[in-house]
Design an enzyme around this catalytic site. Structure first.
Site, short mmCIF file in Angstrom:
data_model
loop_
_atom_site.label_atom_id
_atom_site.label_comp_id
_atom_site.label_asym_id
_atom_site.label_seq_id
_atom_site.Cartn_x
_atom_site.Cartn_y
_atom_site.Cartn_z
N GLY A 66 46.24 41.95 54.96
CA GLY A 66 47.41 41.51 54.23
C GLY A 66 48.16 40.44 55.01
O GLY A 66 48.46 40.63 56.20
N GLN A 108 44.30 37.50 51.69
CA GLN A 108 45.06 38.43 50.86
C GLN A 108 46.56 38.17 51.00
O GLN A 108 47.12 38.25 52.10
CB GLN A 108 44.78 39.89 51.24
N HIS A 187 47.67 41.03 46.53
CA HIS A 187 47.73 42.47 46.82
C HIS A 187 48.73 43.12 45.87
O HIS A 187 49.94 43.07 46.07
CB HIS A 187 48.15 42.69 48.27
N GLY A 188 48.21 43.75 44.83
CA GLY A 188 49.06 44.43 43.86
C GLY A 188 48.90 45.93 43.91
O GLY A 188 49.12 46.61 42.91
N HIS A 190 48.64 49.89 46.43
CA HIS A 190 48.98 50.72 47.59
C HIS A 190 50.47 50.88 47.88
O HIS A 190 50.89 51.06 49.02
CB HIS A 190 48.27 50.20 48.85
N TYR A 192 52.94 48.73 47.60
CA TYR A 192 53.67 47.56 48.07
C TYR A 192 54.42 46.90 46.91
O TYR A 192 54.50 47.47 45.82
CB TYR A 192 52.74 46.63 48.82
N ARG A 239 44.03 42.75 43.51
CA ARG A 239 43.76 44.14 43.86
C ARG A 239 44.84 45.04 43.24
O ARG A 239 46.03 44.77 43.37
CB ARG A 239 43.76 44.34 45.37
N GLY A 323 36.84 54.75 50.80
CA GLY A 323 36.04 55.89 51.20
C GLY A 323 34.56 55.79 50.93
O GLY A 323 33.86 56.81 50.84
N GLY A 344 36.04 49.34 54.59
CA GLY A 344 37.15 49.12 55.50
C GLY A 344 36.90 49.66 56.88
O GLY A 344 36.43 48.96 57.78
#
Length: 399
Positions: A66, A108, A187-188, A190, A192, A239, A323, A344
């Site tokens: 990010g 990102q 980044h849309g 988690h 934020y 995202r 995951g 990740g």
């Protein structure tokens, strides 16, 4: 969906070529965006050059951590920005290193909204958000001195201020292209800033940005439209994480929320007569697998149904993350549940992850304690390559 090697064995489609918009990829393994806190003073440095170059492969696809769109965007210490000239110039070295290995790299674009602290804000101001409700004490924010604090009460943006934040995304996208990036990911997800507008568990606004699904989707679509107008549809990814409760980002109907965003993206693509580079959706298991503080989740069948539904409805390249193991990635691509799989934590400890996954080699174990430290080497660029000696405290084992 498998190729055949010279010895007659089938190669899983995860390792087969894919055309993502105008980019020709040689495999489907993507570096997921991950905060690493190594950009001291918000400036990408030589450590970032080495880190991303280590993980680049010919025909591979990388998404950066990010990257702050403005001085108010930070949610961790020493995360990189893309809002001033010095940052743009510094990113050029990272991009050049990745391109030299034949890989594609997107930046990102990130604003954390209320997931911040006055210690991370210019002048010690309160972080901005769609709301004035703070994140619950279940979660902690990492502070510059290495301690963890409680998330403070944010300042709810006035309706008239929102266009300024949209402009920050637009300008950051332009800056990323100037730095040489092949494109950007908005980044849309988690919990934020954009997610704080999307989720009805957070957004209680009474203006045109709150209430109904179309209203809650207004901010994200304004950001997408502004960025697309600035750099082109085929350089933009998005995202989202409708079903994830990270940082209290809960929604009463995540399936419908995801469909509302996707349907608007599909309409945008129809209007333009072309497609976004991709849609990146995080699996609900991300929180349980990836965080030390995990919430309760629905059944695996319900989560799979949502992901399959979103995948079926979206008209374009679909990336999944959250995951994934080698086998889960192979199955997801083979069954048509995703076009690309973003990894990740496994990429943190395995700079040569693509090779290891392809030959099913043992993987280095990651050391969670070094995820967010500021050392430019330890836990960052010192994980061994396949066939090299094990470094101290980084044992090799098959996961």
């Amino acid at each position: 969906m498998a190729e055949t090697t010279s010895d007659g064995a089938a190669t899983p489609a995860l390792f087969s070529p894919y055309k993502m918009s105008k980019f020709n990829l040689s495999h489907r393994v993507v570096l997921a965006p991950m905060t690493r806190c190594r950009a001291v003073g918000s400036i990408p440095n030589n450590a970032l050059v080495e880190y991303y170059t280590q993980r680049a492969t010919n025909g591979g696809f990388l998404i950066t951590e990010g990257t702050m769109i403005s001085p108010t965007a930070a949610g961790f210490p020493h995360v990189p920005g893309i809002f001033n000239k010095e940052q743009v110039e510094a990113w050029k070295k990272v991009v050049d290193g990745v391109h030299a290995k034949g890989a594609v790299i997107f930046c990102q674009l990130w604003h954390v909204g209320r997931a911040s602290h006055p210690a991370l804000q210019p002048g010690g101001i309160a972080p901005i958000s769609s709301t004035d409700k703070p994140i619950s004490k279940r979660w902690r924010v990492l502070l510059p001195d290495g301690s963890y604090g409680v998330y403070p009460k944010p300042r709810k943006l006035d309706t008239s201020e929102i266009h300024e934040v949209v402009e920050h995304y637009r300008q950051a996208a332009i800056n990323a292209i100037e730095a040489g990036f092949d494109g950007i990911e908005i980044h849309g997800a988690h919990g934020y800033l954009i997610d704080q507008f999307l989720k009805d568990g957070i957004n209680e606004r009474k203006d045109e940005y709150g209430g109904s699904l179309p209203n809650r989707c207004k901010f994200i679509m304004q950001v997408v439209q502004a960025v697309v107008a600035a750099i082109g549809l085929d350089r933009v990814g998005l995202r989202i994480s409708p079903a994830i409760d990270h940082l209290d980002a809960m929604d009463s109907d995540p399936l419908s929320l995801g469909l509302a965003v996707i349907n608007q993206l599909n309409k945008l693509q129809t209007d333009y007569g072309s497609k976004l580079t991709y849609l990146h959706v995080t699996q609900p298991r991300y929180t349980a697998y990836g965080q030390t503080e995990s919430g309760n989740h629905g059944s695996a069948d319900e989560e799979a149904r949502m992901m399959k539904t979103w995948r079926k409805v979206y008209k374009g390249t679909f990336i999944c993350s959250g995951g994934f193991t080698r086998q889960l990635g192979i199955e997801a691509v083979a069954e048509g549940d995703a076009d690309l799989i973003a990894f990740g934590r496994l990429f943190i400890s395995n700079p040569d992850l693509v090779t290891r996954l392809k030959v099913n080699a043992p993987l280095n174990k990651y050391v969670r304690a070094t995820f967010y430290t500021h050392d430019p080497v330890v836990g960052y660029t010192d994980y061994p390559l396949l066939g090299s000696d094990t470094v101290k405290n980084v044992p090799i084992s098959r996961l």
